[in-house]
Design an enzyme around this catalytic site. Structure first.
Site, PDB file in Angstrom:
ATOM      1  N   ARG A 248       0.846  -1.181   0.000  1.00  0.00           N
ATOM      2  CA  ARG A 248       0.000   0.000   0.000  1.00  0.00           C
ATOM      3  C   ARG A 248       0.888   1.239   0.000  1.00  0.00           C
ATOM      4  O   ARG A 248       1.927   1.268   0.663  1.00  0.00           O
ATOM      5  CB  ARG A 248      -0.920   0.030   1.231  1.00  0.00           C
ATOM      6  CG  ARG A 248      -2.053  -0.991   1.201  1.00  0.00           C
ATOM      7  CD  ARG A 248      -3.065  -0.676   0.107  1.00  0.00           C
ATOM      8  NE  ARG A 248      -4.206  -1.599   0.129  1.00  0.00           N
ATOM      9  CZ  ARG A 248      -4.277  -2.710  -0.572  1.00  0.00           C
ATOM     10  NH1 ARG A 248      -3.252  -3.051  -1.339  1.00  0.00           N
ATOM     11  NH2 ARG A 248      -5.354  -3.480  -0.523  1.00  0.00           N
ATOM     12  N   GLU A 276      -3.481   7.412  -5.097  1.00  0.00           N
ATOM     13  CA  GLU A 276      -3.561   6.426  -6.164  1.00  0.00           C
ATOM     14  C   GLU A 276      -4.788   6.691  -7.021  1.00  0.00           C
ATOM     15  O   GLU A 276      -5.917   6.664  -6.497  1.00  0.00           O
ATOM     16  CB  GLU A 276      -3.628   5.026  -5.551  1.00  0.00           C
ATOM     17  CG  GLU A 276      -3.386   3.906  -6.517  1.00  0.00           C
ATOM     18  CD  GLU A 276      -3.288   2.553  -5.826  1.00  0.00           C
ATOM     19  OE1 GLU A 276      -2.333   1.810  -6.092  1.00  0.00           O
ATOM     20  OE2 GLU A 276      -4.196   2.252  -5.021  1.00  0.00           O
ATOM     21  N   HIS A 295      -1.541  -0.642 -10.241  1.00  0.00           N
ATOM     22  CA  HIS A 295      -2.129  -1.553  -9.241  1.00  0.00           C
ATOM     23  C   HIS A 295      -2.581  -2.860  -9.912  1.00  0.00           C
ATOM     24  O   HIS A 295      -3.734  -3.283  -9.795  1.00  0.00           O
ATOM     25  CB  HIS A 295      -3.308  -0.881  -8.537  1.00  0.00           C
ATOM     26  CG  HIS A 295      -3.566  -1.434  -7.169  1.00  0.00           C
ATOM     27  ND1 HIS A 295      -3.890  -0.642  -6.094  1.00  0.00           N
ATOM     28  CD2 HIS A 295      -3.539  -2.697  -6.693  1.00  0.00           C
ATOM     29  CE1 HIS A 295      -4.062  -1.402  -5.013  1.00  0.00           C
ATOM     30  NE2 HIS A 295      -3.854  -2.655  -5.364  1.00  0.00           N
TER      31      HIS A 295
END
Length: 337
Positions: A248, A276, A295
């Site tokens: 993360r 993000e 991602h």
């Protein structure tokens, strides 16, 4: 088991994921184990169109896009006894009421760890060969580097620092075993003997950062790990080292990381960032020492079937009255993703 005795199940997720999670052969298995309508995928537990199915539901099959399962959701499904999650962590969407009512919860987090670990292994091996940096030079210079330019390139004897013996971290450690690496590990929740059994040398975090050629993050996003790689700790990473983050973005101070990468003192492979996605004007998009991906390390495309298969296998155990293989306990969520 006669059809009339099969448990009633309902899907709750973004319906876009359903075909990949449960392709025809898996959907056939699923419908042989439970009474469910494959065309009904709940996105709002207050939707009157789902009220009848939820009122009879014993099993909720969830995935990405599932609304929070809270007190109101459980009021709509008074007979619910199991939640089977066809994705990773259940933290953040399974409310306290689920645990207080004693509902069984299962997650495909172990299955989702597989592609993340595979991505990480690939990143480590390519980083050790300086594939990302050499590719950028080759693209701009259109010639092979001189032999002297390869002096620091190679995977033989690399020191790999793994932060977090999570499910992904442990699988990465397993995948690293065949290679000629020295692997170090930092995780405050395991002792030295456990680290050794996992094939790693246990180290305090600061020492791991100082000594690793490639640092790979696999800790969960918790209050304790927030900004664990702050400016001071990022400065401990030696010149020329590589940071890999598939965990993360919140684990790393974004401003400090940007400064380190803009200076080109270190490199990074980043599948996650904070925020993000990064803003369009972020310098990280154009840096030759940064390899950014959107991602993608977790399950995508045909990898989703692995998650669906986990749910079907768990439902098989549930119907047989056997313990679930991937049951989640409330206490597990304190130190996990």
């Amino acid at each position: 088991m006669p059809t009339s005795q099969l448990p009633r199940a309902v899907f709750a997720m973004d319906p876009v994921h359903l075909p990949a999670l449960f392709p025809p052969r898996l959907m056939a298995r699923l419908t042989s184990l439970a009474r469910l309508d494959p065309t009904l995928v709940v996105q709002d537990f207050a939707d009157p169109r789902a009220a009848g199915a939820l009122a009879q539901a014993e099993v909720l099959i969830t995935g990405w896009g599932c609304p929070p399962v809270d007190t109101e959701a459980l009021a709509a499904a008074p007979g619910l006894r199991a939640l089977l999650h066809a994705a990773g962590s259940v933290r953040g969407w399974v409310g306290d009421a689920v645990w207080e009512r004693g509902i069984t919860v299962s997650s495909a987090v172990d299955a989702n760890a597989v592609p993340v670990a595979e991505y990480t292994l690939a990143a480590i091996l390519l980083a050790g060969k300086d594939a990302f940096g050499l590719r950028e030079r080759f693209r701009t210079e259109h010639r092979f580097p001189a032999p002297a330019g390869f002096a620091t390139v190679g995977n033989h004897g690399r020191r790999i620092g793994i932060i977090g013996a999570s499910r992904v971290g442990r699988r990465v450690l397993e995948l690293l075993r065949p290679f000629d690496f020295t692997v170090t590990l930092h995780d405050p929740y395991i002792d030295d003997a456990q680290a050794t059994a996992l094939g790693a040398v246990p180290l305090p975090l600061d020492e791991l950062l100082r000594t690793a050629d490639i640092v790979s993050l696999h800790a969960p996003d918790t209050p304790e790990t927030y900004r664990m790689l702050d400016r001071r700790r990022l400065a401990l990473i030696h010149d020329g080292a590589v940071l890999v983050n598939t965990s993360r973005g919140a684990l790393v101070d974004p401003g400090a990381l940007q400064d380190e990468l803009v200076s080109k003192r270190i490199s990074a492979v980043l599948d996650v960032t904070e925020p993000e996605p990064l803003p369009a004007d972020s310098p990280l998009y154009g840096l030759p020492n940064v390899f950014l991906t959107p991602h993608i390390a977790g399950s995508l495309g045909n990898e989703l079937e692995r998650l669906g298969r986990t749910v079907v296998d768990e439902l098989t155990l549930l119907c047989a009255g056997s313990p679930l293989a991937y049951a989640v306990r409330r206490a597990d969520l304190v130190n996990s993703a």
